[in-house]
Design a protein around this motif. Structure first.
Motif, mmCIF file in Angstrom:
data_model
loop_
_atom_site.group_PDB
_atom_site.id
_atom_site.type_symbol
_atom_site.label_atom_id
_atom_site.label_comp_id
_atom_site.label_asym_id
_atom_site.label_seq_id
_atom_site.Cartn_x
_atom_site.Cartn_y
_atom_site.Cartn_z
ATOM 1 N N ALA A 63 0.850 -1.075 -0.157
ATOM 2 C CA ALA A 63 -0.036 -0.009 -0.111
ATOM 3 C C ALA A 63 0.815 1.171 -0.124
ATOM 4 N N ASP A 64 1.990 1.166 0.615
ATOM 5 C CA ASP A 64 2.770 2.477 0.897
ATOM 6 C C ASP A 64 3.683 2.528 -0.518
ATOM 7 N N SER A 65 4.085 1.613 -1.210
ATOM 8 C CA SER A 65 4.804 2.005 -2.398
ATOM 9 C C SER A 65 3.695 2.085 -3.608
ATOM 10 N N LEU A 66 2.640 1.608 -3.531
ATOM 11 C CA LEU A 66 1.623 2.029 -4.513
ATOM 12 C C LEU A 66 0.972 3.368 -4.445
ATOM 13 N N GLY A 67 1.012 3.675 -3.113
ATOM 14 C CA GLY A 67 0.622 4.967 -2.828
ATOM 15 C C GLY A 67 1.540 6.097 -3.217
ATOM 16 N N ARG A 68 2.850 5.953 -2.955
ATOM 17 C CA ARG A 68 3.878 6.902 -3.417
ATOM 18 C C ARG A 68 4.032 6.715 -5.024
ATOM 19 N N THR A 69 3.519 5.601 -5.663
ATOM 20 C CA THR A 69 3.718 5.745 -7.141
ATOM 21 C C THR A 69 2.515 6.462 -7.819
ATOM 22 N N PHE A 70 1.431 6.593 -7.212
ATOM 23 C CA PHE A 70 0.238 7.560 -7.711
ATOM 24 C C PHE A 70 0.032 8.540 -6.668
ATOM 25 N N GLY A 71 0.777 8.847 -5.822
ATOM 26 C CA GLY A 71 0.570 10.171 -5.058
ATOM 27 C C GLY A 71 -0.639 10.429 -4.286
ATOM 28 N N MET A 72 -1.098 9.207 -3.615
ATOM 29 C CA MET A 72 -2.388 9.360 -2.848
ATOM 30 C C MET A 72 -2.174 8.103 -1.699
ATOM 31 N N THR A 73 -2.942 8.029 -0.670
ATOM 32 C CA THR A 73 -3.068 7.332 0.221
ATOM 33 C C THR A 73 -3.962 5.958 -0.171
ATOM 34 N N LEU A 74 -3.604 4.958 -0.182
ATOM 35 C CA LEU A 74 -4.395 4.112 -1.072
ATOM 36 C C LEU A 74 -4.351 2.427 -0.049
ATOM 37 N N GLU A 75 -5.519 1.735 0.042
ATOM 38 C CA GLU A 75 -5.533 0.509 0.434
ATOM 39 C C GLU A 75 -5.370 -0.647 -0.549
ATOM 40 N N LEU A 76 -4.407 -1.484 -0.249
ATOM 41 C CA LEU A 76 -4.144 -2.646 -1.161
ATOM 42 C C LEU A 76 -4.687 -4.056 -0.640
ATOM 43 N N GLY A 77 -5.556 -4.669 -1.417
ATOM 44 C CA GLY A 77 -5.856 -6.118 -0.911
ATOM 45 C C GLY A 77 -5.446 -7.073 -2.119
ATOM 46 N N VAL A 78 -5.192 -8.210 -1.494
ATOM 47 C CA VAL A 78 -4.953 -9.591 -2.374
ATOM 48 C C VAL A 78 -5.627 -10.568 -1.969
ATOM 49 N N ASP A 79 -6.097 -11.378 -3.046
ATOM 50 C CA ASP A 79 -7.026 -12.328 -2.505
ATOM 51 C C ASP A 79 -6.632 -13.617 -3.761
ATOM 52 N N ASP A 80 -6.179 -14.825 -3.308
ATOM 53 C CA ASP A 80 -5.940 -15.895 -4.037
ATOM 54 C C ASP A 80 -4.970 -15.150 -5.512
ATOM 55 N N GLY A 81 -4.022 -14.706 -5.002
ATOM 56 C CA GLY A 81 -3.065 -13.918 -6.061
ATOM 57 C C GLY A 81 -3.603 -12.745 -7.085
ATOM 58 N N ARG A 82 -4.531 -12.205 -6.758
ATOM 59 C CA ARG A 82 -4.946 -11.195 -7.540
ATOM 60 C C ARG A 82 -5.258 -9.966 -6.777
ATOM 61 N N TYR A 83 -5.109 -8.693 -7.048
ATOM 62 C CA TYR A 83 -4.830 -7.730 -6.137
ATOM 63 C C TYR A 83 -6.021 -6.528 -6.606
ATOM 64 N N THR A 84 -6.410 -6.003 -5.597
ATOM 65 C CA THR A 84 -7.435 -4.521 -5.466
ATOM 66 C C THR A 84 -6.829 -3.551 -4.937
ATOM 67 N N ALA A 85 -7.347 -2.436 -5.276
ATOM 68 C CA ALA A 85 -6.603 -0.895 -4.772
ATOM 69 C C ALA A 85 -7.828 -0.097 -4.724
ATOM 70 N N ARG A 86 -7.851 0.836 -3.705
ATOM 71 C CA ARG A 86 -8.744 1.919 -3.669
ATOM 72 C C ARG A 86 -8.299 3.077 -2.591
ATOM 73 N N ARG A 87 -8.605 4.067 -2.865
ATOM 74 C CA ARG A 87 -8.358 5.239 -2.109
ATOM 75 C C ARG A 87 -8.664 4.851 -0.777
ATOM 76 N N SER A 88 -8.087 5.474 0.475
ATOM 77 C CA SER A 88 -8.141 5.318 1.724
ATOM 78 C C SER A 88 -9.498 6.054 2.054
ATOM 79 N N ALA A 89 -10.431 5.852 2.803
ATOM 80 C CA ALA A 89 -11.413 6.595 3.061
ATOM 81 C C ALA A 89 -10.998 7.816 4.041
ATOM 82 N N TYR A 90 -11.796 8.926 3.477
ATOM 83 C CA TYR A 90 -11.389 10.195 4.333
ATOM 84 C C TYR A 90 -12.278 10.059 5.925
ATOM 85 N N GLY A 91 -11.792 10.669 6.658
ATOM 86 C CA GLY A 91 -12.478 10.901 8.050
ATOM 87 C C GLY A 91 -13.951 11.226 7.820
ATOM 88 N N ARG A 92 -14.726 10.513 8.621
ATOM 89 C CA ARG A 92 -16.193 10.771 8.669
ATOM 90 C C ARG A 92 -16.409 12.134 9.100
#
Length: 269
Positions: A235-264
């Motif tokens: 999540a850190d390296s991906l965030g630095r690559t795209f210039g934003m805070t991201l959450e990274l998931g992996v399931d059975d060898g496949r990845y997903t990414a999304r922007r971290s939620a802003y504070g409510r």
């Protein structure tokens, strides 16, 4: 065994723009790399360097044992397979899929008066089978969906038995089903013992096929991180690559990414 290619402090400068800055990158036989980065990160420029279609402004680039600037690049390019819009736009719409694949053996786009033997036909049919497009063999290229065209381009690139295969954003413009079909084909290809070294450019971690082994991450022409996929893609390296805070998931060898939620926001009462 020498590397498939090795870049040492490669920079590319064009008037008013630094496209790549001091990029060092070595890829060995048997590795499958994905190159990640936003638009303008330098991915296309990097692919042109390793595809022997562009020379670095400084630094050294050795491709398939040959140093750029000291080799006949036209001979070198015959050992490298490409997929991309430049090839796709030149295939005649009325060309059959089988002929679009097989004509790569003669380095032409559109059959004319070339003669093909049984080995050419057998190889084309074998590759189409491995990529799951045998049923398309007699269809014309102009009638194919975008996903079917992408797999046809990969089959064509494999026809010459390249030592290095460059996949330039193969998932671009595909719907969900077509993307999954393409990834399934790439997973089969990456698992093959006789597959070439694979380098795929993408904007999206969701497009990384299972079986890919390494990642290179670019931002503004500079390397953010590179190395084994499981260790380097965080999540850190991906965030630095795209210039934003991201959450990274992996399931059975496949990845997903999304922007971290802003504070409510606190509810006003």
């Amino acid at each position: 065994m020498p590397p498939a290619f090795a870049l040492s402090e490669v920079s590319v400068v064009r008037p008013g723009k630094l496209l790549l800055e001091n990029v060092s990158w070595t890829v060995h036989e048997g590795e499958r790399w994905v190159v990640l980065g936003a638009n303008g990160a330098g991915k296309s420029t990097l692919m042109q360097i390793i595809g022997a279609t562009m020379f670095p402004s400084s630094g050294e680039a050795e491709i398939l044992g040959r140093r750029l600037g000291e080799v006949d690049v036209f001979d070198l390019r015959t050992r490298i397979g490409h997929t991309g819009t430049a090839v796709a736009e030149r295939i005649p719409p009325r060309e059959s899929v089988r002929d679009a694949v097989m004509s790569a053996a003669h380095g032409v786009l559109g059959r004319w008066r070339e003669e093909y033997d049984r080995e050419d036909l057998a190889r084309a049919d074998q590759i189409m089978g491995e990529l799951g497009i045998t049923a398309l063999a007699n269809r014309t290229y102009g009638t194919l969906s975008e996903g079917e065209r992408k797999r046809t381009l990969i089959a064509r690139a494999l026809m010459t038995d390249p030592e290095l295969l460059l996949l330039d954003e193969p998932g671009a413009g595909l719907d969900l089903g077509a993307r999954e079909d393409l990834l399934a084909s790439l997973e089969v290809l990456s698992a093959s013992d006789d597959a070439p070294v694979l380098v795929m450019v993408s904007h999206h971690v969701e497009e990384i096929p299972r079986g890919f082994t390494h990642v290179l991450m670019l931002r503004d022409g500079k390397v953010v991180a590179q190395g084994p996929l499981a260790e380097t893609l965080t999540a850190d390296s991906l965030g630095r690559t795209f210039g934003m805070t991201l959450e990274l998931g992996v399931d059975d060898g496949r990845y997903t990414a999304r922007r971290s939620a802003y504070g409510r926001r606190r509810r006003v009462t």
